[in-house]
Design a protein around this motif. Structure first.
Motif, PDB file in Angstrom:
ATOM      1  N   GLY B 517      52.422   1.687  24.161  1.00  0.00           N
ATOM      2  CA  GLY B 517      52.730   0.259  24.051  1.00  0.00           C
ATOM      3  C   GLY B 517      51.523  -0.620  23.799  1.00  0.00           C
ATOM      4  O   GLY B 517      51.614  -1.859  23.909  1.00  0.00           O
ATOM      5  N   VAL B 518      50.370  -0.011  23.455  1.00  0.00           N
ATOM      6  CA  VAL B 518      49.165  -0.799  23.165  1.00  0.00           C
ATOM      7  C   VAL B 518      49.474  -1.831  22.074  1.00  0.00           C
ATOM      8  O   VAL B 518      50.103  -1.521  21.066  1.00  0.00           O
ATOM      9  N   ASP B 519      49.050  -3.090  22.305  1.00  0.00           N
ATOM     10  CA  ASP B 519      49.398  -4.177  21.394  1.00  0.00           C
ATOM     11  C   ASP B 519      48.329  -4.447  20.343  1.00  0.00           C
ATOM     12  O   ASP B 519      48.595  -5.025  19.307  1.00  0.00           O
ATOM     13  N   GLU B 520      47.100  -4.080  20.697  1.00  0.00           N
ATOM     14  CA  GLU B 520      45.987  -4.423  19.812  1.00  0.00           C
ATOM     15  C   GLU B 520      44.987  -3.288  19.764  1.00  0.00           C
ATOM     16  O   GLU B 520      44.728  -2.630  20.775  1.00  0.00           O
ATOM     17  N   LEU B 521      44.432  -3.060  18.566  1.00  0.00           N
ATOM     18  CA  LEU B 521      43.341  -2.098  18.436  1.00  0.00           C
ATOM     19  C   LEU B 521      42.218  -2.817  17.719  1.00  0.00           C
ATOM     20  O   LEU B 521      42.416  -3.356  16.628  1.00  0.00           O
ATOM     21  N   SER B 522      41.045  -2.860  18.349  1.00  0.00           N
ATOM     22  CA  SER B 522      39.920  -3.517  17.694  1.00  0.00           C
ATOM     23  C   SER B 522      38.876  -2.463  17.386  1.00  0.00           C
ATOM     24  O   SER B 522      38.389  -1.772  18.279  1.00  0.00           O
ATOM     25  N   VAL B 523      38.555  -2.339  16.111  1.00  0.00           N
ATOM     26  CA  VAL B 523      37.740  -1.211  15.654  1.00  0.00           C
ATOM     27  C   VAL B 523      36.650  -1.716  14.711  1.00  0.00           C
ATOM     28  O   VAL B 523      36.718  -2.852  14.240  1.00  0.00           O
ATOM     29  N   SER B 524      35.683  -0.883  14.407  1.00  0.00           N
ATOM     30  CA  SER B 524      34.666  -1.356  13.471  1.00  0.00           C
ATOM     31  C   SER B 524      35.338  -1.476  12.096  1.00  0.00           C
ATOM     32  O   SER B 524      36.264  -0.724  11.772  1.00  0.00           O
ATOM     33  N   PRO B 525      34.903  -2.447  11.285  1.00  0.00           N
ATOM     34  CA  PRO B 525      35.647  -2.821  10.081  1.00  0.00           C
ATOM     35  C   PRO B 525      36.137  -1.677   9.193  1.00  0.00           C
ATOM     36  O   PRO B 525      37.295  -1.701   8.751  1.00  0.00           O
ATOM     37  N   PRO B 526      35.313  -0.623   8.951  1.00  0.00           N
ATOM     38  CA  PRO B 526      35.801   0.422   8.041  1.00  0.00           C
ATOM     39  C   PRO B 526      37.040   1.170   8.564  1.00  0.00           C
ATOM     40  O   PRO B 526      37.691   1.872   7.806  1.00  0.00           O
ATOM     41  N   TYR B 527      37.357   1.040   9.856  1.00  0.00           N
ATOM     42  CA  TYR B 527      38.511   1.763  10.402  1.00  0.00           C
ATOM     43  C   TYR B 527      39.812   0.975  10.332  1.00  0.00           C
ATOM     44  O   TYR B 527      40.875   1.504  10.616  1.00  0.00           O
ATOM     45  N   VAL B 528      39.726  -0.307   9.988  1.00  0.00           N
ATOM     46  CA  VAL B 528      40.928  -1.151  10.004  1.00  0.00           C
ATOM     47  C   VAL B 528      42.033  -0.565   9.126  1.00  0.00           C
ATOM     48  O   VAL B 528      43.176  -0.408   9.568  1.00  0.00           O
ATOM     49  N   LEU B 529      41.672  -0.208   7.898  1.00  0.00           N
ATOM     50  CA  LEU B 529      42.715   0.246   6.983  1.00  0.00           C
ATOM     51  C   LEU B 529      43.235   1.648   7.299  1.00  0.00           C
ATOM     52  O   LEU B 529      44.448   1.874   7.249  1.00  0.00           O
ATOM     53  N   PRO B 530      42.350   2.612   7.662  1.00  0.00           N
ATOM     54  CA  PRO B 530      42.894   3.908   8.091  1.00  0.00           C
ATOM     55  C   PRO B 530      43.857   3.768   9.278  1.00  0.00           C
ATOM     56  O   PRO B 530      44.872   4.463   9.340  1.00  0.00           O
ATOM     57  N   ILE B 531      43.555   2.862  10.221  1.00  0.00           N
ATOM     58  CA  ILE B 531      44.445   2.663  11.367  1.00  0.00           C
ATOM     59  C   ILE B 531      45.770   2.043  10.885  1.00  0.00           C
ATOM     60  O   ILE B 531      46.854   2.443  11.310  1.00  0.00           O
ATOM     61  N   ARG B 532      45.657   1.078   9.978  1.00  0.00           N
ATOM     62  CA  ARG B 532      46.877   0.465   9.435  1.00  0.00           C
ATOM     63  C   ARG B 532      47.765   1.520   8.782  1.00  0.00           C
ATOM     64  O   ARG B 532      48.988   1.501   8.943  1.00  0.00           O
ATOM     65  N   ASP B 533      47.115   2.441   8.083  1.00  0.00           N
ATOM     66  CA  ASP B 533      47.841   3.499   7.396  1.00  0.00           C
ATOM     67  C   ASP B 533      48.706   4.291   8.385  1.00  0.00           C
ATOM     68  O   ASP B 533      49.856   4.629   8.094  1.00  0.00           O
ATOM     69  N   ILE B 534      48.142   4.584   9.562  1.00  0.00           N
ATOM     70  CA  ILE B 534      48.899   5.345  10.563  1.00  0.00           C
ATOM     71  C   ILE B 534      50.020   4.485  11.154  1.00  0.00           C
ATOM     72  O   ILE B 534      51.160   4.945  11.294  1.00  0.00           O
ATOM     73  N   ILE B 535      49.694   3.232  11.462  1.00  0.00           N
ATOM     74  CA  ILE B 535      50.691   2.366  12.103  1.00  0.00           C
ATOM     75  C   ILE B 535      51.955   2.233  11.248  1.00  0.00           C
ATOM     76  O   ILE B 535      53.069   2.383  11.745  1.00  0.00           O
ATOM     77  N   ILE B 536      51.747   1.960   9.959  1.00  0.00           N
ATOM     78  CA  ILE B 536      52.949   1.708   9.154  1.00  0.00           C
ATOM     79  C   ILE B 536      53.773   2.974   8.926  1.00  0.00           C
ATOM     80  O   ILE B 536      54.898   2.902   8.455  1.00  0.00           O
ATOM     81  N   ASN B 537      53.197   4.131   9.291  1.00  0.00           N
ATOM     82  CA  ASN B 537      53.949   5.373   9.156  1.00  0.00           C
ATOM     83  C   ASN B 537      54.345   5.981  10.501  1.00  0.00           C
ATOM     84  O   ASN B 537      54.721   7.142  10.580  1.00  0.00           O
ATOM     85  N   SER B 538      54.232   5.182  11.592  1.00  0.00           N
ATOM     86  CA  SER B 538      54.543   5.737  12.916  1.00  0.00           C
ATOM     87  C   SER B 538      55.546   4.863  13.654  1.00  0.00           C
ATOM     88  O   SER B 538      55.756   3.707  13.304  1.00  0.00           O
ATOM     89  N   SER B 539      56.100   5.469  14.717  1.00  0.00           N
ATOM     90  CA  SER B 539      57.031   4.745  15.560  1.00  0.00           C
ATOM     91  C   SER B 539      56.436   4.649  16.963  1.00  0.00           C
ATOM     92  O   SER B 539      55.596   5.453  17.345  1.00  0.00           O
TER      93      SER B 539
END
Lengths: 98, 541
Positions: B517-539
């Motif tokens: 249930g984590v609401d926010e992930l704050s990461v160093s800039p180059p990781y933003v898009l790889p993390i987004r990639d996982i989020i939009i493909n996960s439940s």
């Protein structure tokens, strides 16, 4: 310089204000450019003085050459037909950008 | 293979042939003119033509890369029309009865000298602007084109230095990188290069530039290296890095602008961690939704005295304005005996990780803390700012902070200084805070879990000690259970919980965090898009 000396002899009342620069970069190229752009809209003579050194606010080299940095206090003067409007405009601009 | 080291001002890797760029070899002759009026007129005409040319260049630059990068050409136009500058040139023409070219050169030298003599790196660098505009006038006087660099096949431009107008006129289809022997990270060249997406290295220690012409080379903008005639090993390594970088860019293109919504419809905040203003470009480039951790220490580390309120305010304001209404979470001063700052005068400690640091210093030396809070509150007028307090272990600490906060606001009110609204949260990075997170959740607006410290304190393992590396398990169930507890306690009290430590960027755990249930992930800039990639493909289920 001569122009300003002559003006002093006329004993005209001019408008002025002082301001202490807070921008960490001081009056670098961009704010100097913004000042010049505004100053040329007025017919009054507009000068900026720092530590007894004075520059024409319509001339960018002179302004940058003053080497105004954060913490420095500058005096802005306007003298001429539209000096009230000029000083108000300069004050607003300087507060916002420096 | 020859290796030259410089300063990388824009990351990226380019492999190709070197084109050495030379300015038009100009030999300005001084000669007498009879008709000084006609010569003055000739200069004025050249000036007005140059002015129109700069106007056109300004418009083109605004269209291509934006107003803020074009502003330099507006400054150049003002310099060109500056009465001190033109009067000096015209005086030389009239008084000495000489040609315009000579008068322009002498005047430009004088004005450039004025800047070079100033005791400020930024102002020194402005000498290049004077040279740039005088080059332009000279070209116009002699009917040479100002069209800049036009090499045949695409290649790496190597030069002594590049003037702003030359950089911007690089034909991007023909240039894959550039390297200059001079230039600084402050130069317009560097700033424009970043915007233009061309790998660039400045202050590069090449001795004989001409000898490099036509040779195969690799530019590594990340490490600031130029490899001339690279060996097989270097070439292979660089190719690999280039591919990885390009792969990342492709990912960026396809994911940019998308929302971080899971397949079952939960919106996740994916923010960036930054350590200074220099990181903002990467935040925007990687399309982060905000800043989840702004480490304010750099303000203190880069000075030899305490940064004052105005200095801090200016920086926070700039970040808030740059983020244009997106969330910016500023973590208050987090230093200690392990991160030394001389003027803080901190004593040596046996156990710095467990010592006098972060909020413990702030609550002890309240004036330092108040200065920072004042600056942040004032900056909050310019954007959406959150404040986050590090190293919390008790509810009492939060109460003390709130008390100080209300004093600071009362002082600002009394002085008639305007300030904005902020949200307040705490870092959960001690096991104590995690265990009592149900009590802490009642007191604050959000939690941000600092997994680096939380892991080392929970496992009682020093991360600096290499001998212990094999014992360290970043995915230890104790850590994951603590995170789960913190998130649950946050939600029970209706506040959000995020992760801003290294674990937040661990893509093997992203799905686990979503399920927690984590609401926010704050990461160093180059990781933003790889993390987004996982989020939009996960439940989250």
């Amino acid at each position: 310089m001569n122009k300003f000396d002559r003006r002093k002899e006329r004993y005209t009342i001019m408008k002025e204000f002082t301001y202490t620069v807070t921008d960490p970069l001081g009056v670098h190229a961009r704010p100097a450019g913004i000042l010049v752009k505004e100053a040329v809209k007025f017919t009054s003579d507009i000068t900026i003085e720092k530590d007894g050194k004075s520059a024409d606010a319509k001339r960018i080299f002179g302004l940058m050459g003053l080497g105004v940095k954060q913490g420095h206090t500058i005096t802005v003067r306007a003298d001429g037909a539209d000096e009230d409007a000029a000083i108000a405009a300069m004050q607003a601009l300087i507060k916002e950008n420096m | 293979m020859q290796t030259f080291a410089g300063k990388g001002v824009f990351g990226g890797i380019a492999i190709g042939r070197i084109h050495v760029y030379k300015k038009n070899e100009r030999c300005v002759k001084r000669y007498k003119v009879v008709d000084v009026e006609a010569e003055t007129e000739r200069f004025r005409k050249a000036c007005s033509d140059t002015d129109s040319e700069l106007g056109a260049l300004y418009d083109a630059t605004v269209r291509e890369i934006g107003e803020s990068n074009a502003a330099i050409f507006e400054i150049h136009r003002m310099m060109l029309k500056d009465a001190d500058f033109t009067e000096s040139i015209e005086n030389i023409i009239r008084n000495e009865g000489v040609n315009s070219e000579y008068a322009v050169c002498v005047t430009a030298d004088n004005f450039a000298q004025m800047f070079s003599a100033m005791d400020d790196e930024y102002m020194k660098a402005r000498a290049a602007d004077v040279k740039d505009i005088s080059e332009r006038i000279l070209n116009t006087l002699q009917n040479r084109s100002n069209s800049g660099i036009n090499s045949g096949e695409p290649g790496i431009i190597v030069a002594e230095d590049l003037a702003p107008s030359e950089t911007v006129q690089l034909d991007k289809s023909k240039v894959i990188a550039f390297v200059t022997r001079l230039g600084s990270a402050n130069s317009h060249t560097a700033i424009l290069a970043r915007t233009m997406n061309i790998p660039a290295v400045v202050s590069c220690g090449m001795e004989d530039i001409d000898a490099l012409d036509g040779r195969e080379a690799v530019v590594d903008g990340f490490s600031g290296k130029l490899y001339v005639e690279p060996d097989e090993e270097t070439l292979a390594l660089m190719r690999e890095q280039k591919n990885a970088h390009e792969e990342k860019k492709r990912l960026l293109q396809s994911l940019k602008g998308k929302e971080n919504i899971t397949t079952d419809g939960k919106h996740i905040m994916v923010y960036a961690n930054i350590g200074g203003l220099g990181d903002l470009a990467a935040v925007l480039e990687n399309d982060a939704g905000g800043i989840g951790l702004f480490r304010s220490e750099f303000l203190y580390l880069e000075k030899d005295r305490y940064p004052n309120e105005e200095e801090q305010f200016t920086v926070y304001k700039r970040v808030a304005q740059t983020m244009a209404g997106k969330q910016v979470i500023i973590r208050t001063l987090d230093i200690g005996a392990d991160k030394k700052i001389g003027y803080f005068d901190l004593e040596e400690e046996e156990n710095p990780a467990l010592g006098y640091r972060a909020i413990r210093i702030c609550l002890d030396r309240v004036e330092i803390f108040k200065t920072q809070l004042r600056a942040i509150l004032r900056a909050a007028l310019y954007g959406k700012i959150g404040i986050m307090y590090p190293m919390i272990i008790s509810v009492e600490e939060v109460h003390t902070i709130k008390q100080i906060m209300s004093e600071v606001k009362a002082e600002l009110d009394a002085q008639g200084i305007p300030y904005g609204k902020v949200t307040q949260g705490i870092m959960i990075e001690t096991p104590a805070a995690a265990v009592i997170s149900d009590l802490l959740a009642k007191e604050v607006d959000f939690f941000s879990i600092g997994t680096n410290d939380l892991s080392q304190y929970t496992l009682a393992l020093d991360r600096q000690n290499q001998k212990l590396d094999k014992l360290f398990d970043a995915h230890h169930p104790a850590i994951l259970r603590l995170i789960e507890t913190v998130v649950k306690n946050a939600h029970d009290k209706g506040i959000w919980a995020g992760i801003c430590g290294e674990l937040g960027a661990d893509t093997t755990l992203t799905r686990t965090f979503l399920k927690m249930g984590v609401d926010e992930l704050s990461v160093s800039p180059p990781y933003v898009l790889p993390i987004r990639d996982i989020i939009i493909n996960s439940s989250t289920k």
